[in-house]
Motif scaffolding. Structure first.
Motif, mmCIF file in Angstrom:
data_model
loop_
_atom_site.group_PDB
_atom_site.id
_atom_site.type_symbol
_atom_site.label_atom_id
_atom_site.label_comp_id
_atom_site.label_asym_id
_atom_site.label_seq_id
_atom_site.Cartn_x
_atom_site.Cartn_y
_atom_site.Cartn_z
ATOM 1 N N ILE A 85 23.140 9.894 12.814
ATOM 2 C CA ILE A 85 23.360 9.393 13.874
ATOM 3 C C ILE A 85 21.742 8.875 14.547
ATOM 4 N N ASN A 86 21.933 7.651 14.725
ATOM 5 C CA ASN A 86 20.569 6.719 15.577
ATOM 6 C C ASN A 86 20.796 6.360 16.934
ATOM 7 N N THR A 87 20.091 7.023 17.839
ATOM 8 C CA THR A 87 20.341 6.934 19.171
ATOM 9 C C THR A 87 19.269 5.901 19.970
ATOM 10 N N GLY A 88 18.693 5.159 19.171
ATOM 11 C CA GLY A 88 17.955 3.928 19.828
ATOM 12 C C GLY A 88 16.480 4.009 19.651
ATOM 13 N N ASP A 89 16.048 2.876 20.359
ATOM 14 C CA ASP A 89 14.723 2.567 20.444
ATOM 15 C C ASP A 89 13.893 2.792 19.118
ATOM 16 N N ASN A 90 14.440 1.836 18.319
ATOM 17 C CA ASN A 90 13.659 1.701 16.750
ATOM 18 C C ASN A 90 12.442 0.907 16.736
ATOM 19 N N LEU A 91 12.479 0.064 17.667
ATOM 20 C CA LEU A 91 11.232 -0.978 17.572
ATOM 21 C C LEU A 91 10.137 -0.811 18.515
ATOM 22 N N ALA A 92 9.110 -1.147 18.327
ATOM 23 C CA ALA A 92 7.828 -1.410 19.134
ATOM 24 C C ALA A 92 6.936 -2.674 18.881
ATOM 25 N N HIS A 93 7.676 -3.519 18.128
ATOM 26 C CA HIS A 93 6.641 -4.694 17.634
ATOM 27 C C HIS A 93 7.586 -5.679 17.167
ATOM 28 N N PRO A 94 7.448 -7.063 17.519
ATOM 29 C CA PRO A 94 8.430 -8.317 17.074
ATOM 30 C C PRO A 94 8.487 -8.142 15.673
ATOM 31 N N ARG A 95 7.815 -7.674 14.674
ATOM 32 C CA ARG A 95 7.865 -7.671 13.315
ATOM 33 C C ARG A 95 8.116 -6.522 12.726
ATOM 34 N N ALA A 96 8.580 -5.574 13.494
ATOM 35 C CA ALA A 96 8.833 -4.064 12.963
ATOM 36 C C ALA A 96 10.274 -3.858 12.190
ATOM 37 N N PRO A 111 26.945 7.789 5.335
ATOM 38 C CA PRO A 111 27.548 7.200 6.629
ATOM 39 C C PRO A 111 26.630 7.323 7.768
ATOM 40 N N GLY A 112 26.779 5.988 8.726
ATOM 41 C CA GLY A 112 25.815 6.363 9.780
ATOM 42 C C GLY A 112 26.614 5.468 11.125
ATOM 43 N N MET A 113 25.947 6.002 12.159
ATOM 44 C CA MET A 113 26.556 5.458 13.360
ATOM 45 C C MET A 113 25.164 4.906 14.430
ATOM 46 N N PHE A 114 25.120 3.967 15.269
ATOM 47 C CA PHE A 114 24.116 3.869 16.169
ATOM 48 C C PHE A 114 24.457 3.232 17.648
ATOM 49 N N VAL A 115 23.617 3.471 18.454
ATOM 50 C CA VAL A 115 23.435 2.700 19.491
ATOM 51 C C VAL A 115 21.876 2.235 19.872
ATOM 52 N N PHE A 116 21.869 1.125 20.795
ATOM 53 C CA PHE A 116 20.334 0.726 20.750
ATOM 54 C C PHE A 116 19.886 1.310 22.143
ATOM 55 N N GLY A 117 18.334 1.126 22.279
ATOM 56 C CA GLY A 117 17.938 1.460 23.719
ATOM 57 C C GLY A 117 17.062 0.357 23.980
ATOM 58 N N SER A 118 16.330 0.615 25.320
ATOM 59 C CA SER A 118 15.619 -0.492 25.816
ATOM 60 C C SER A 118 14.525 -1.184 25.036
ATOM 61 N N ASN A 119 13.935 -0.424 23.931
ATOM 62 C CA ASN A 119 12.882 -0.952 23.408
ATOM 63 C C ASN A 119 13.419 -1.322 21.793
ATOM 64 N N ASP A 120 14.818 -1.355 21.930
ATOM 65 C CA ASP A 120 15.296 -2.525 20.842
ATOM 66 C C ASP A 120 15.389 -3.808 21.420
ATOM 67 N N TYR A 121 15.669 -3.930 22.565
ATOM 68 C CA TYR A 121 15.858 -5.054 23.364
ATOM 69 C C TYR A 121 14.354 -5.743 23.694
ATOM 70 N N PHE A 122 13.642 -4.981 24.304
ATOM 71 C CA PHE A 122 12.301 -5.503 24.811
ATOM 72 C C PHE A 122 11.048 -4.672 24.456
ATOM 73 N N ALA A 123 10.086 -5.443 24.283
ATOM 74 C CA ALA A 123 8.643 -4.925 23.896
ATOM 75 C C ALA A 123 8.349 -3.880 24.847
ATOM 76 N N PRO A 124 7.531 -2.865 24.585
ATOM 77 C CA PRO A 124 6.976 -1.941 25.529
ATOM 78 C C PRO A 124 5.839 -2.780 26.130
ATOM 79 N N VAL A 125 5.507 -2.533 27.387
ATOM 80 C CA VAL A 125 4.326 -2.984 28.008
ATOM 81 C C VAL A 125 3.409 -1.883 28.620
#
Length: 318
Positions: A85-96, A111-125
């Motif tokens: 189970i992956n509960t999101g915020d996987n990314l912190a860089h546009p090339r990650a 087998p796997g399931m996931f939902v995304f978090g804010s830092n999958d959608y938008f880069a941190p600032v």
């Protein structure tokens, strides 16, 4: 009254500064990379069910250069979990995206399931860290991140996007009724799209969300879900001995900032402290980055399916 000399004051100030610098160095260079596997047992399955081993991963906040974290995550495949189970915020860089996919690739045979978090959608600032103490502070979003590419890569390998989806699946002989929502931290959750009681014939009912906001947890609990998995909090990220997390960065209380807890009379909650940090706040203190291997077992026949006893132990680094 004794007079403190200016020399003594300077020495005290230098000593305090040295301690602060050492603390920041430890938090940013050592503990931030001291990944740990935590193991927890939760009795939430229908009586008579066999056990189910679930690997809960969250908040990777990956950048391409984080080779140590990528290697550590790859080695988690040796655990051979029944479900990831992956509960999101996987990314912190546009090339990650390639780095995330390569790190998780050995686990994608499971087998796997996931939902995304804010830092999958938008880069941190960068932001003032004091804002975390104000739950109503104005949110500032960075540039959009390629979450669609990440979703496509996950789906191609067979992982299921549970964003506003209800689905009944069978894993290792266990029938699971699942539902998930988009990230409540961004107000993207639309629980009404998955509302209603889960399949009563399931051995487990499982809810997924990135941020464990009470309004969402209340809905899962009201619908009768056995277990909800979430991330987002980073376990507080900066904690104090004998006190714990300073903030949760969401609506739950500090006692539930990581690990297993009860939500309502019958629902169990597990919050992952996550494996990463924002690149703009690259430190952890008394809160090691973690993944969790959750062994789900049957509740005792004379107890409810979500029995009150939860055993949790912390293992050493994997």
């Amino acid at each position: 009254m004794p007079v403190i000399s200016s020399v003594a004051l300077r020495r005290a100030a230098l000593g305090a500064t040295g301690v602060a610098v050492a603390g920041v160095g430890y938090a940013s260079l050592i503990e931030r990379n001291a990944f740990v596997l935590r193991e927890t047992t939760m009795p939430v399955l229908r009586p008579g069910s066999a056990s189910l081993r679930v690997l809960h991963i969250s908040d990777l906040h990956m950048t391409p250069g984080q080779k140590r974290k990528q290697q550590w995550v790859r080695e988690l495949a040796a655990l051979e979990p029944d479900l990831v189970i992956n509960t999101g915020d996987n990314l912190a860089h546009p090339r990650a995206v390639p780095s995330v996919v390569q790190a998780l690739s050995p686990l994608m045979s499971r087998p796997g399931m996931f939902v995304f978090g804010s830092n999958d959608y938008f880069a941190p600032v960068p932001k003032n860290p004091l804002k975390y103490f104000d739950k109503n502070h104005k949110r500032v979003f960075g540039d959009p991140l390629p979450w669609q590419d990440l979703r496509a890569a996950f789906a191609e390998r067979g992982w299921v996007d549970m964003t506003h989806v209800r689905r009944d699946v069978e894993v290792a002989g266990i029938k699971i009724a699942t539902a998930g929502v988009d990230d409540p931290h961004l107000q993207r959750d639309r629980y009404d799209t998955v509302a209603g009681a889960p399949n009563p014939l399931a051995d487990l009912s499982l809810g997924l969300t990135h941020s464990p906001e009470p309004r969402v947890l209340d809905r899962f609990a009201a619908d009768g879900y056995d277990l909800v998995l979430a991330g987002h909090t980073h376990g507080g990220q900066l904690c104090l001995p004998f006190f714990g997390a300073l903030v949760t960065n969401c609506g739950i209380d500090r006692a539930r900032v990581k690990g297993p807890s009860r939500w309502g009379a019958h629902t169990r909650l597990h919050v992952s402290a996550g494996l990463g940090t924002s690149p703009w706040a690259p430190y952890r203190f008394c809160c090691r980055p973690e993944a969790t291997l959750i062994t789900l077992v049957a509740a005792a026949p004379k107890q409810s399916r979500t029995a009150p006893d939860i055993a949790a132990t912390t293992a050493g680094a994997h």
